[in-house]
Design a protein around this motif. Structure first.
Motif, PDB file in Angstrom:
ATOM      1  N   GLU A 123      28.640  55.349  13.914  1.00  0.00           N
ATOM      2  CA  GLU A 123      29.178  55.152  15.259  1.00  0.00           C
ATOM      3  C   GLU A 123      28.742  53.799  15.825  1.00  0.00           C
ATOM      4  O   GLU A 123      27.589  53.396  15.689  1.00  0.00           O
ATOM      5  CB  GLU A 123      28.702  56.270  16.191  1.00  0.00           C
ATOM      6  N   THR A 124      29.701  53.136  16.461  1.00  0.00           N
ATOM      7  CA  THR A 124      29.443  51.866  17.134  1.00  0.00           C
ATOM      8  C   THR A 124      29.871  52.005  18.586  1.00  0.00           C
ATOM      9  O   THR A 124      30.943  52.561  18.871  1.00  0.00           O
ATOM     10  CB  THR A 124      30.232  50.723  16.463  1.00  0.00           C
ATOM     11  N   ILE A 125      29.050  51.521  19.485  1.00  0.00           N
ATOM     12  CA  ILE A 125      29.331  51.584  20.921  1.00  0.00           C
ATOM     13  C   ILE A 125      29.764  50.207  21.405  1.00  0.00           C
ATOM     14  O   ILE A 125      29.154  49.193  21.065  1.00  0.00           O
ATOM     15  CB  ILE A 125      28.085  52.040  21.719  1.00  0.00           C
ATOM     16  N   LEU A 126      30.804  50.181  22.223  1.00  0.00           N
ATOM     17  CA  LEU A 126      31.247  48.977  22.915  1.00  0.00           C
ATOM     18  C   LEU A 126      30.957  49.162  24.395  1.00  0.00           C
ATOM     19  O   LEU A 126      31.376  50.159  24.992  1.00  0.00           O
ATOM     20  CB  LEU A 126      32.748  48.749  22.722  1.00  0.00           C
ATOM     21  N   GLU A 127      30.220  48.234  24.953  1.00  0.00           N
ATOM     22  CA  GLU A 127      30.018  48.212  26.406  1.00  0.00           C
ATOM     23  C   GLU A 127      30.753  46.996  26.938  1.00  0.00           C
ATOM     24  O   GLU A 127      30.591  45.895  26.429  1.00  0.00           O
ATOM     25  CB  GLU A 127      28.530  48.173  26.736  1.00  0.00           C
ATOM     26  N   ARG A 128      31.582  47.211  27.956  1.00  0.00           N
ATOM     27  CA  ARG A 128      32.463  46.180  28.493  1.00  0.00           C
ATOM     28  C   ARG A 128      32.171  45.966  29.979  1.00  0.00           C
ATOM     29  O   ARG A 128      31.963  46.917  30.719  1.00  0.00           O
ATOM     30  CB  ARG A 128      33.909  46.639  28.323  1.00  0.00           C
ATOM     31  N   ARG A 129      32.176  44.697  30.366  1.00  0.00           N
ATOM     32  CA  ARG A 129      32.044  44.343  31.783  1.00  0.00           C
ATOM     33  C   ARG A 129      32.978  43.180  32.050  1.00  0.00           C
ATOM     34  O   ARG A 129      32.870  42.129  31.410  1.00  0.00           O
ATOM     35  CB  ARG A 129      30.618  43.950  32.122  1.00  0.00           C
ATOM     36  N   ALA A 130      33.910  43.363  32.953  1.00  0.00           N
ATOM     37  CA  ALA A 130      34.853  42.303  33.310  1.00  0.00           C
ATOM     38  C   ALA A 130      34.691  41.985  34.791  1.00  0.00           C
ATOM     39  O   ALA A 130      34.646  42.886  35.630  1.00  0.00           O
ATOM     40  CB  ALA A 130      36.280  42.735  33.022  1.00  0.00           C
ATOM     41  N   THR A 131      34.604  40.706  35.083  1.00  0.00           N
ATOM     42  CA  THR A 131      34.511  40.237  36.459  1.00  0.00           C
ATOM     43  C   THR A 131      35.810  39.522  36.794  1.00  0.00           C
ATOM     44  O   THR A 131      36.196  38.573  36.104  1.00  0.00           O
ATOM     45  CB  THR A 131      33.311  39.283  36.631  1.00  0.00           C
ATOM     46  N   ILE A 132      36.470  39.979  37.848  1.00  0.00           N
ATOM     47  CA  ILE A 132      37.781  39.460  38.224  1.00  0.00           C
ATOM     48  C   ILE A 132      37.681  38.849  39.608  1.00  0.00           C
ATOM     49  O   ILE A 132      37.228  39.501  40.559  1.00  0.00           O
ATOM     50  CB  ILE A 132      38.829  40.586  38.197  1.00  0.00           C
ATOM     51  N   THR A 133      38.076  37.586  39.703  1.00  0.00           N
ATOM     52  CA  THR A 133      38.068  36.889  40.987  1.00  0.00           C
ATOM     53  C   THR A 133      39.466  36.352  41.273  1.00  0.00           C
ATOM     54  O   THR A 133      40.226  36.049  40.351  1.00  0.00           O
ATOM     55  CB  THR A 133      37.064  35.714  40.989  1.00  0.00           C
ATOM     56  N   ALA A 134      39.802  36.259  42.539  1.00  0.00           N
ATOM     57  CA  ALA A 134      41.063  35.673  42.985  1.00  0.00           C
ATOM     58  C   ALA A 134      40.904  35.272  44.437  1.00  0.00           C
ATOM     59  O   ALA A 134      40.129  35.879  45.177  1.00  0.00           O
ATOM     60  CB  ALA A 134      42.218  36.656  42.821  1.00  0.00           C
ATOM     61  N   LYS A 135      41.636  34.248  44.826  1.00  0.00           N
ATOM     62  CA  LYS A 135      41.544  33.771  46.205  1.00  0.00           C
ATOM     63  C   LYS A 135      42.235  34.721  47.175  1.00  0.00           C
ATOM     64  O   LYS A 135      41.895  34.780  48.350  1.00  0.00           O
ATOM     65  CB  LYS A 135      42.129  32.373  46.304  1.00  0.00           C
ATOM     66  N   ILE A 136      43.218  35.467  46.690  1.00  0.00           N
ATOM     67  CA  ILE A 136      43.963  36.409  47.521  1.00  0.00           C
ATOM     68  C   ILE A 136      43.524  37.818  47.146  1.00  0.00           C
ATOM     69  O   ILE A 136      43.603  38.213  45.976  1.00  0.00           O
ATOM     70  CB  ILE A 136      45.480  36.237  47.312  1.00  0.00           C
ATOM     71  N   GLY A 137      43.058  38.568  48.138  1.00  0.00           N
ATOM     72  CA  GLY A 137      42.531  39.911  47.877  1.00  0.00           C
ATOM     73  C   GLY A 137      43.516  40.823  47.177  1.00  0.00           C
ATOM     74  O   GLY A 137      43.145  41.562  46.262  1.00  0.00           O
ATOM     75  N   ALA A 138      44.786  40.787  47.574  1.00  0.00           N
ATOM     76  CA  ALA A 138      45.785  41.658  46.953  1.00  0.00           C
ATOM     77  C   ALA A 138      45.971  41.304  45.482  1.00  0.00           C
ATOM     78  O   ALA A 138      46.149  42.183  44.635  1.00  0.00           O
ATOM     79  CB  ALA A 138      47.109  41.561  47.703  1.00  0.00           C
ATOM     80  N   LEU A 139      45.906  40.015  45.162  1.00  0.00           N
ATOM     81  CA  LEU A 139      46.027  39.581  43.767  1.00  0.00           C
ATOM     82  C   LEU A 139      44.815  40.043  42.954  1.00  0.00           C
ATOM     83  O   LEU A 139      44.939  40.483  41.812  1.00  0.00           O
ATOM     84  CB  LEU A 139      46.178  38.066  43.699  1.00  0.00           C
ATOM     85  N   LYS A 140      43.633  39.964  43.573  1.00  0.00           N
ATOM     86  CA  LYS A 140      42.410  40.420  42.904  1.00  0.00           C
ATOM     87  C   LYS A 140      42.506  41.922  42.614  1.00  0.00           C
ATOM     88  O   LYS A 140      42.178  42.366  41.520  1.00  0.00           O
ATOM     89  CB  LYS A 140      41.196  40.102  43.771  1.00  0.00           C
ATOM     90  N   ASP A 141      42.969  42.693  43.595  1.00  0.00           N
ATOM     91  CA  ASP A 141      43.112  44.134  43.404  1.00  0.00           C
ATOM     92  C   ASP A 141      44.145  44.451  42.323  1.00  0.00           C
ATOM     93  O   ASP A 141      43.937  45.327  41.488  1.00  0.00           O
ATOM     94  CB  ASP A 141      43.484  44.815  44.719  1.00  0.00           C
ATOM     95  N   PHE A 142      45.261  43.712  42.338  1.00  0.00           N
ATOM     96  CA  PHE A 142      46.301  43.907  41.331  1.00  0.00           C
ATOM     97  C   PHE A 142      45.738  43.618  39.939  1.00  0.00           C
ATOM     98  O   PHE A 142      45.925  44.397  39.009  1.00  0.00           O
ATOM     99  CB  PHE A 142      47.504  43.005  41.625  1.00  0.00           C
ATOM    100  N   ALA A 143      45.046  42.491  39.799  1.00  0.00           N
ATOM    101  CA  ALA A 143      44.483  42.101  38.495  1.00  0.00           C
ATOM    102  C   ALA A 143      43.443  43.116  38.034  1.00  0.00           C
ATOM    103  O   ALA A 143      43.388  43.466  36.848  1.00  0.00           O
ATOM    104  CB  ALA A 143      43.882  40.703  38.575  1.00  0.00           C
TER     105      ALA A 143
END
Length: 172
Positions: A123-143
């Motif tokens: 067994e192999t475990i993958l731990e993922r962390r993604a940081t998403i930034t955008a200047k427009i809040g709605a775009l950040k939420d969509f992404a």
């Protein structure tokens, strides 16, 4: 989960029922697969071994849904380019990777960090962390929401490459 700087952070953990060596090798062979039709090209820019670890930098070219809309409207399109840097440590049976978009950054940025580690012999475990930034809040939420929706497809693509999914056709 919200980050201190106003970014949105996505985190999850996935188990692959395969030995670490198979999973770390499959990482470099994961395209094409049926869940990655948007990946156009993958080019290795640099690769070397230092202190027993394999360091790799790749450039991934992707199409986006915005490209399809722009094409339909007869507007010029620009593919998205993502850099992927990785370190494979066979002694510790761990691998780290970082992927981030290098264009379209005036709209937003996604930095995904992956850590593959041996859990046990099978067994192999993958731990993922993604940081998403955008200047427009709605775009950040969509992404953020779109990223969360695409994670399962990405993991299933890896399962396809590993042969975990029966009848999976790699020629996506």
């Amino acid at each position: 989960m919200a980050a201190e700087d106003g970014a949105r952070v996505f985190e999850n953990s996935v188990s692959f029922q395969r030995p670490w060596g198979e999973v770390s090798s499959a990482f470099f062979d994961r395209y094409p697969n049926p869940n990655a039709g948007h990946v156009m090209t993958v080019d290795t820019i640099d690769q070397y071994v230092l202190d027993g670890k394999l360091y790799t930098t790749r450039l991934i070219q992707k199409a986006s849904k915005l490209d399809r809309v722009a094409s339909f409207l007869h507007l010029p399109t620009k593919p998205m380019f993502v850099t992927e840097t990785s370190v494979v440590d066979p002694r510790e049976e761990q691998m780290w990777a970082k992927q981030e978009n290098i264009n379209h950054t005036k709209f937003g940025k996604c930095v995904e960090r992956l850590w593959y580690r041996k859990e046990n012999l099978r067994e192999t475990i993958l731990e993922r962390r993604a940081t998403i930034t955008a200047k427009i809040g709605a775009l950040k939420d969509f992404a953020f929401n779109r990223f969360g929706d695409r994670v399962q497809g990405s993991d299933n693509g890896m399962r396809c490459v590993l042969g975990i999914i029966e009848g999976c056709n790699r020629k996506a």
